[in-house]
Design a protein around this motif. Structure first.
Motif, PDB file in Angstrom:
ATOM      1  N   ASN A  67       0.813  -1.206   0.000  1.00  0.00           N
ATOM      2  CA  ASN A  67       0.000   0.000   0.000  1.00  0.00           C
ATOM      3  C   ASN A  67       0.855   1.267   0.000  1.00  0.00           C
ATOM      4  OD1 ASN A  67      -2.384  -1.501   0.076  1.00  0.00           O
ATOM      5  ND2 ASN A  67      -2.334  -1.632   2.313  1.00  0.00           N
ATOM      6  N   ALA A  68       2.065   1.170  -0.561  1.00  0.00           N
ATOM      7  CA  ALA A  68       2.961   2.329  -0.591  1.00  0.00           C
ATOM      8  C   ALA A  68       2.460   3.430  -1.511  1.00  0.00           C
ATOM      9  CB  ALA A  68       4.367   1.891  -1.026  1.00  0.00           C
ATOM     10  N   GLY A  69       1.496   3.107  -2.380  1.00  0.00           N
ATOM     11  CA  GLY A  69       0.977   4.115  -3.292  1.00  0.00           C
ATOM     12  C   GLY A  69       2.045   4.566  -4.268  1.00  0.00           C
ATOM     13  N   GLU A 590     -10.262  -3.177  -3.577  1.00  0.00           N
ATOM     14  CA  GLU A 590     -10.222  -1.966  -2.769  1.00  0.00           C
ATOM     15  C   GLU A 590      -9.714  -0.802  -3.607  1.00  0.00           C
ATOM     16  OE1 GLU A 590      -8.891  -1.679   1.620  1.00  0.00           O
ATOM     17  OE2 GLU A 590      -7.105  -1.106   0.463  1.00  0.00           O
ATOM     18  N   ALA A 591     -10.345   0.348  -3.457  1.00  0.00           N
ATOM     19  CA  ALA A 591      -9.890   1.587  -4.087  1.00  0.00           C
ATOM     20  C   ALA A 591      -9.161   2.435  -3.048  1.00  0.00           C
ATOM     21  CB  ALA A 591     -11.072   2.358  -4.665  1.00  0.00           C
ATOM     22  N   GLN A 592      -8.044   3.053  -3.455  1.00  0.00           N
ATOM     23  CA  GLN A 592      -7.218   3.833  -2.530  1.00  0.00           C
ATOM     24  C   GLN A 592      -6.873   5.174  -3.156  1.00  0.00           C
ATOM     25  OE1 GLN A 592      -3.990   1.074  -2.549  1.00  0.00           O
ATOM     26  NE2 GLN A 592      -4.837  -0.241  -0.947  1.00  0.00           N
ATOM     27  N   VAL A 593      -6.797   6.199  -2.337  1.00  0.00           N
ATOM     28  CA  VAL A 593      -6.356   7.508  -2.790  1.00  0.00           C
ATOM     29  C   VAL A 593      -5.348   8.060  -1.786  1.00  0.00           C
ATOM     30  CG1 VAL A 593      -8.338   8.628  -1.667  1.00  0.00           C
ATOM     31  CG2 VAL A 593      -7.059   9.832  -3.454  1.00  0.00           C
ATOM     32  N   TYR A 594      -4.253   8.598  -2.316  1.00  0.00           N
ATOM     33  CA  TYR A 594      -3.193   9.172  -1.499  1.00  0.00           C
ATOM     34  C   TYR A 594      -2.983  10.625  -1.954  1.00  0.00           C
ATOM     35  CZ  TYR A 594      -2.148   4.213  -0.788  1.00  0.00           C
ATOM     36  OH  TYR A 594      -2.241   2.864  -0.512  1.00  0.00           O
TER      37      TYR A 594
END
Length: 624
Positions: A67-69, A590-594
């Motif tokens: 999950n380092a993006g 899963e959707a992720q935003v950084y």
């Protein structure tokens, strides 16, 4: 001394009353993990439960790395306590890591137990390693030369790509994301273990248009206002077969590649560098008797940096071959002893011809561990015989005491050393500079104190240390005629204290940490370059239903980019706020935003080189 260790005494005094519980976590950006289930091998060169490890050790988990993006491996490491970093532009450029104030060449970096520090220059090509292809990272702070030999003066960072070998079903993961500066990242991997076989394979690709790496103050021959983009690809894998309980044969490999632009003046618009980081290892674990365990490993590591510019191309690479045989003896339930025999062959190659391009090291080491109720002892002694230098002996002794099941204290002392690089020793005369074959190894002496309180929901730890360095190498010393070379001219003392706390209640997690350090040149009293005296970290995350939101803030104090600590080379302090959120559509998707550097802080970690401004990364993650 007073400013560093007065807080230690206060913390030790109030700790029992201030803490009632602890989370067993090992990194500042991840969901807490079960402390007693985490197995590490780096601190004593044998597998042991993290909760039983002596000294200042932590683990960056697989979930954090996946999950380092959009962050690089250097960015991930810089979030850890007692670690600072710099980049000369974007993530595609040369970077450096300071562990407890030790220079980048003074920290040993390994992949699956194989050293990857380049013997030619001492650099580590972290930019060629993608976080998403890594299983976990084990960090040992403090000199560890008595375990691993040269370079481990500030600590050890061991990047693990292989799985733990325990039975588990087939698992597939993948990420695909886009972000600012036309960033695109994708990765995919599989892992599993059954019927004696264990396997893991992961690959990644990234590309970006980048941002302008340099500032005008670097001058005409460096500054260029263009954007400096990059491409990065990596592949890692491991396969092993346990043909009998306690007996396993395994192969692991890593191949990282980065093609990155750099600036070389306004009129040189097509300059780029190619970094390659490659390693392969074959390991045989054999339980010969119920009290004798043998670990035989053969590994090869290859580094390469290929610089392309209109004024000329240059290539510098190295190959390290290591042969080790470690024998672990269980003398009885309380006493364990390991005997390490090791051979390391180093060679360099490239466009420049060095007077010497090969050397070897033969080493023998002993590691003892004793557990006597609430008392715990670990001692190690190692002798390295380096061609051209003779023998170098280092040692370590640590003692831990369990005051209660939750509260422990410890003290340790150790020594370290670093052999000069081939560039320091044998660079041929060019533009007034020449290597110095008479250089001595750098040495260090370290003493540290620690205390920690741990339960299932809270953790508090205090670590204090003092390290004295001798015969430090200044790579560029010039006489009155401007004839320049490397010299053993410097002495330094680094004193520091690190305080870290974390608490989890229900679906909320909070953490905070502060590092205070005085990295000082003994002769001038000036601060060592690019080291901040203080770093503060704070963060929180909360999960509600299928969504998770979080924030973290890091403040880094001012630094200097020259030995004389001049005003012109002062790097100002800065604070960076990051936000992140995720939503799990299903248990597999899963959707992720950084949103990194939310406040768009402009800062330098190296003089004249920009850092990324405010940037956003959107990612879709798949787990099965």
């Amino acid at each position: 001394m007073k400013s560093c260790f007065a807080p230690t005494a206060l913390a030790l005094a109030i700790l029992p009353a201030a803490v009632t519980a602890q989370t067993a976590t090992s990194d500042a950006t991840d969901t807490p993990i079960t402390y007693l289930e985490t197995i590490v091998a780096t601190p004593a060169r044998t597998s042991q439960v993290l909760g039983d490890v002596y000294g200042d050790v932590s683990v960056i988990t697989n979930e954090t790395l996946r999950n380092a993006g959009g962050r690089s491996l250097t960015d991930v490491l810089a979030q850890q306590p007692q670690i600072q970093a710099y980049q000369q532009g974007g993530p595609q450029t040369l970077t450096g890591i300071f562990v407890r104030g030790a220079g980048p060449q003074q920290t040993l970096v390994m992949v699956d137990g194989q050293r990857i520090n380049d013997p030619a220059t001492g650099s580590t090509y972290l930019s060629a390693i993608d976080p998403t292809t890594i299983e976990r990272i084990e960090i040992v702070r403090g000199a560890a030369s008595s375990l691993y030999g040269s370079d481990a003066m500030g600590g050890v960072i061991n990047i693990i790509t292989r799985s733990d070998g325990q039975d588990k079903p087939l698992s597939v993961f993948g990420n695909i994301g886009v972000g600012t500066h036309s960033l695109f990242k994708a990765s995919v991997g599989v892992s599993g273990a059954s019927n004696g076989w264990d396997y893991r394979l992961a690959g990644s690709y990234a590309s970006s248009d980048g941002f302008n790496a340099t500032r005008e103050k670097l001058g005409t021959f460096t500054y260029n206002p263009d954007h400096d983009g990059y491409e990065q690809a990596s592949l890692s894998g491991a396969v092993g077969y346990t043909w009998k309980p306690g007996n396993r044969l395994g192969v692991s490999f890593y191949n990282g590649y980065t093609h990155g632009d750099f600036d070389s003046g306004a009129y040189d618009t097509n300059t780029f560098g190619i970094m390659r980081q490659q390693s392969v290892a074959v390991t045989s674990n054999n339980q010969l008797t119920d009290w004798w365990d043998s670990v035989l490993q053969v590994s090869v590591n290859r580094n390469l940096y290929d610089s392309r510019a209109s004024y000329g191309n240059s290539v510098l690479g190295s190959i390290q071959r290591t042969y080790s045989w470690q024998n672990n003896f269980a003398i009885n339930r309380e006493n364990k002893l390991s005997l390490v025999l090791e051979r390391k062959d180093e060679s360099i190659f490239g466009t420049t011809t060095y007077e010497q391009d090969k050397r070897h090291t033969n080493a023998v080491g002993l590691i003892y561990r004793g557990d006597f109720n609430r008392h715990h002892v670990q001692a190690s002694l190692r002798n390295d015989n380096v061609s051209g230098y003779g023998s170098k002996t280092t040692g370590s002794l640590g003692y831990d005491f369990d005051i209660t099941p939750e509260w422990s204290v410890g003290v340790a002392g150790n020594t370290g050393y670093r052999v000069p690089t081939f560039a320091d020793l044998y660079t041929p005369l060019s533009f007034g500079y020449q290597g110095n074959p008479n250089l001595k190894p750098e040495t260090s002496r370290n003493i540290e104190l620690r205390t920690a309180w741990r339960t299932e929901s809270t953790s508090v730890s205090v670590n204090a240390w003092q390290t004295k360095y001798r015969d430090l190498i200044n790579g560029y010393v010039c006489d009155e005629m401007y004839n320049c070379t490397a010299e053993n001219v410097d002495r330094a003392t680094v004193r520091g204290i690190s305080l870290n706390a974390e608490h989890r209640f229900d679906n909320t997690r909070i953490y905070a940490g502060a590092d205070f350090m005085n990295p000082k040149d003994d002769e001038s009293g000036n601060r060592l370059i690019r080291r901040a005296k203080h770093v503060y970290r704070i963060g929180a995350s909360h999960t509600f239903g299928q969504a998770t939101v979080g924030a973290d803030f890091t403040h880094t104090g001012s630094r200097y980019d020259d030995k004389n600590n001049t005003r012109e080379k002062r790097l100002g302090s800065y604070g960076v706020l990051n936000l992140h959120a995720s939503y799990a559509f299903t248990k597999n998707l899963e959707a992720q935003v950084y949103w990194n550097n939310v406040l768009d802080k402009k800062y330098e970690t190296a003089y004249g080189y920009n850092s990324a401004g405010s940037n956003i990364f959107l990612n879709l993650a798949f787990r099965m």
